[in-house]
Structure formats: structure tokens, C-alpha cells
Design a protein around this motif. Structure first.
Motif, PDB file in Angstrom:
ATOM      1  N   LEU A 229       0.846  -1.194   0.000  1.00  0.00           N
ATOM      2  CA  LEU A 229       0.000   0.000   0.000  1.00  0.00           C
ATOM      3  C   LEU A 229       0.881   1.243   0.000  1.00  0.00           C
ATOM      4  CD1 LEU A 229      -2.781  -0.884   2.626  1.00  0.00           C
ATOM      5  CD2 LEU A 229      -3.036  -0.737   0.144  1.00  0.00           C
ATOM      6  N   PRO A 230       0.392   2.372  -0.511  1.00  0.00           N
ATOM      7  CA  PRO A 230       1.177   3.607  -0.486  1.00  0.00           C
ATOM      8  C   PRO A 230       1.388   4.102   0.941  1.00  0.00           C
ATOM      9  CG  PRO A 230      -1.049   4.017  -1.268  1.00  0.00           C
ATOM     10  CD  PRO A 230      -0.897   2.533  -1.194  1.00  0.00           C
ATOM     11  N   GLN A 231       2.401   4.934   1.115  1.00  0.00           N
ATOM     12  CA  GLN A 231       2.774   5.391   2.450  1.00  0.00           C
ATOM     13  C   GLN A 231       1.627   6.104   3.165  1.00  0.00           C
ATOM     14  OE1 GLN A 231       5.836   4.681   3.993  1.00  0.00           O
ATOM     15  NE2 GLN A 231       4.621   5.350   5.760  1.00  0.00           N
ATOM     16  N   ALA A 232       0.814   6.837   2.421  1.00  0.00           N
ATOM     17  CA  ALA A 232      -0.307   7.537   3.059  1.00  0.00           C
ATOM     18  C   ALA A 232      -1.260   6.542   3.716  1.00  0.00           C
ATOM     19  CB  ALA A 232      -1.048   8.393   2.031  1.00  0.00           C
ATOM     20  N   ALA A 233      -1.519   5.425   3.045  1.00  0.00           N
ATOM     21  CA  ALA A 233      -2.385   4.396   3.619  1.00  0.00           C
ATOM     22  C   ALA A 233      -1.716   3.735   4.820  1.00  0.00           C
ATOM     23  CB  ALA A 233      -2.733   3.351   2.560  1.00  0.00           C
ATOM     24  N   ILE A 234      -0.407   3.515   4.710  1.00  0.00           N
ATOM     25  CA  ILE A 234       0.344   2.937   5.833  1.00  0.00           C
ATOM     26  C   ILE A 234       0.238   3.833   7.052  1.00  0.00           C
ATOM     27  CG2 ILE A 234       2.640   2.303   6.671  1.00  0.00           C
ATOM     28  CD1 ILE A 234       1.536   0.310   4.667  1.00  0.00           C
ATOM     29  N   ASP A 235       0.419   5.126   6.858  1.00  0.00           N
ATOM     30  CA  ASP A 235       0.346   6.081   7.974  1.00  0.00           C
ATOM     31  C   ASP A 235      -1.023   6.025   8.646  1.00  0.00           C
ATOM     32  OD1 ASP A 235       2.942   6.876   7.435  1.00  0.00           O
ATOM     33  OD2 ASP A 235       2.343   8.634   6.270  1.00  0.00           O
ATOM     34  N   ARG A 236      -2.070   5.945   7.843  1.00  0.00           N
ATOM     35  CA  ARG A 236      -3.416   5.859   8.402  1.00  0.00           C
ATOM     36  C   ARG A 236      -3.599   4.568   9.193  1.00  0.00           C
ATOM     37  NH1 ARG A 236      -7.671   7.601  11.048  1.00  0.00           N
ATOM     38  NH2 ARG A 236      -9.607   6.504  10.473  1.00  0.00           N
ATOM     39  N   LEU A 237      -3.137   3.454   8.656  1.00  0.00           N
ATOM     40  CA  LEU A 237      -3.276   2.171   9.344  1.00  0.00           C
ATOM     41  C   LEU A 237      -2.454   2.120  10.627  1.00  0.00           C
ATOM     42  CD1 LEU A 237      -3.196  -0.241   6.264  1.00  0.00           C
ATOM     43  CD2 LEU A 237      -5.183   0.324   7.689  1.00  0.00           C
ATOM     44  N   LEU A 238      -1.301   2.751  10.616  1.00  0.00           N
ATOM     45  CA  LEU A 238      -0.482   2.818  11.833  1.00  0.00           C
ATOM     46  C   LEU A 238      -1.240   3.542  12.942  1.00  0.00           C
ATOM     47  CD1 LEU A 238       3.034   3.693  10.326  1.00  0.00           C
ATOM     48  CD2 LEU A 238       2.432   1.591  11.544  1.00  0.00           C
ATOM     49  N   ALA A 239      -1.915   4.620  12.566  1.00  0.00           N
ATOM     50  CA  ALA A 239      -2.681   5.384  13.551  1.00  0.00           C
ATOM     51  C   ALA A 239      -3.849   4.565  14.095  1.00  0.00           C
ATOM     52  CB  ALA A 239      -3.187   6.681  12.926  1.00  0.00           C
ATOM     53  N   VAL A 240      -4.545   3.872  13.200  1.00  0.00           N
ATOM     54  CA  VAL A 240      -5.685   3.052  13.608  1.00  0.00           C
ATOM     55  C   VAL A 240      -5.230   1.915  14.519  1.00  0.00           C
ATOM     56  CG1 VAL A 240      -7.448   1.448  12.789  1.00  0.00           C
ATOM     57  CG2 VAL A 240      -7.081   3.612  11.588  1.00  0.00           C
ATOM     58  N   ALA A 241      -4.155   1.227  14.118  1.00  0.00           N
ATOM     59  CA  ALA A 241      -3.650   0.104  14.909  1.00  0.00           C
ATOM     60  C   ALA A 241      -3.139   0.558  16.271  1.00  0.00           C
ATOM     61  CB  ALA A 241      -2.548  -0.612  14.139  1.00  0.00           C
TER      62      ALA A 241
END
Length: 210
Positions: A115-127
Motif C-alpha cells: 500500500l502507499p505510504q499515506a495508507a500505511i500512515d493511516r493504518l499505523l494510527a488506527v492500529a
């Protein structure tokens, strides 16, 4: 290999970049040829640090790991995938993977999700909030309880192998009939290619048909 279509649950919000296979499983663990127990050595150097994410009770048994770019670089050791699987990880989400690690992951039932970094950043926040993440091979998406939905690519052959639980042995066994038919035709058409012990049997079988 167990089939996998959906992986859902807590996710390690790690995000580290350029994680090589020596970090995933240090070299001194490579003396074994067994996959069992390698989870104890997974991320050993990271887990030696107080307060590390892998020993945080909040993420105990998490089936998903969220990492940074170039995950699994370094050596080709398949033990890295073995260690992750033994740790309970069934999907790794990152912006990119080492080609060899990605292949080893699929062979061991682990989904490599790009996934692109923007999606990774969002998932990191959610997790990090303790919210579950879901990886779905049917829809080829990663979703969260907050209605986030990220589509990811995966080679169709690798997707099939994961969903049907097929490794190299399984793929070979799935073609057992074709292999047997080919070998029988070869014995009939080119008997001189067979082991010497087979020649007499082939001659007898041929005589019986005349």
C-alpha cells in the motif's frame, strides 16, 4: 499450508523501514531446519529493548504487522517467513517488499500487502488505537472499523496459492494425474529412456498386448 482468505485482528503498528531478514530472525537461529519455535527468535534484537511493541500485551498474538518501505531486504533466508508465521503473523502491510521475502512469505501462507505510504500512515494510527484491521483476499482490500478501505494489488497466481493453501508440493500434487499420464506415455513411446530394471517389464507388457 493452510488456506487463507481473510486476516483480521490487532496489528503491530511498527512502521520501521529497511527491516532486513537478520532483524526478523538473527543468524544464530538458522541452525535449525524446523519451523517450530522460531517465533521465539523473531525480532530478537528489537525485543531486547524495554517497552518494545512485540512484547506489548496490547498486541499479543496480532496476526498483522504494519511495516515501512523495503521490508524483508537482506539475505534470502526462508527462516524469516517461518519466524513470522510461528509468531502468528499472517499478513504484512508495507509500501514495498524484497522480492525474495515476498515470495517466501506467500509460500508460507503470509499475505504481502503493498500500500502507499499515506495508507500505511493511516493504518499505523488506527492500529495504535487498538482498532482491528482486516485484510481480505476476496475483495483485495484492507479495511478498518473507521470505514477506511484501501485496495491492494497481488499477482493472481500468488493470490490463488494463498487462497487454496498451495505451496510447491501442493501445486505438484494437484497435477498428479497429468504427471502420471505423461510418465506412462514416456514409458510407452521412449522405453530406452527408462531405468534398465524397467526394460524387461515394458517388454513383457508389450508382448501381452500382441
Amino acid at each position: 499450508m493452510q488456506p487463507v482468505t481473510t486476516v483480521s485482528g490487532a496489528a503491530y503498528p511498527w512502521g520501521a523501514k529497511n527491516v532486513d531478514t537478520d532483524v526478523i530472525i538473527p543468524a544464530h537461529w538458522l541452525k535449525t531446519i524446523s519451523r517450530a519455535g522460531l517465533g521465539r527468535g523473531a525480532f530478537e534484537t528489537v525485543r531486547a529493548q524495554p517497552g518494545n511493541i512485540f512484547d506489548d500485551p496490547a498486541y499479543a498474538g496480532a496476526p498483522i504487522l504494519i511495516a515501512g518501505d523495503n521490508f524483508g531486504c537482506g539475505s534470502s533466508r526462508e527462516h524469516a517467513a517461518w519466524a513470522l508465521a510461528d509468531l502468528g503473523v499472517r499478513a504484512v502491510i508495507a509500501p514495498s517488499f524484497s522480492d525474495i521475502f515476498s515470495g517466501n512469505a506467500v509460500k508460507n501462507g503470509i499475505i504481502p500487502v503493498v500500500l502507499p505510504q499515506a495508507a500505511i500512515d493511516r493504518l499505523l494510527a488506527v492500529a495504535a488505537e487498538g482498532q482491528p484491521v482486516t485484510v481480505d483476499l476476496e475483495t483485495m482490500t484492507v479495511t478498518t472499523a473507521y470505514q477506511d478501505r484501501f485496495a491492494f494489488p497481488l499477482d493472481p497466481f500468488r493470490r490463488r496459492c494463498l487462497m487454496e493453501g498451495l505451496d510447491e508440493v501442493g501445486l505438484t500434487l494437484a497435477r498428479d494425474r497429468q504427471i502420471s499420464d505423461y510418465e506412462a506415455a514416456t514409458r510407452e513411446q521412449r522405453p530406452w529412456t527408462q531405468p534398465r530394471s524397467d526394460h524387461a517389464r515394458i517388454a513383457v507388457e508389450g508382448a501381452g498386448r500382441t
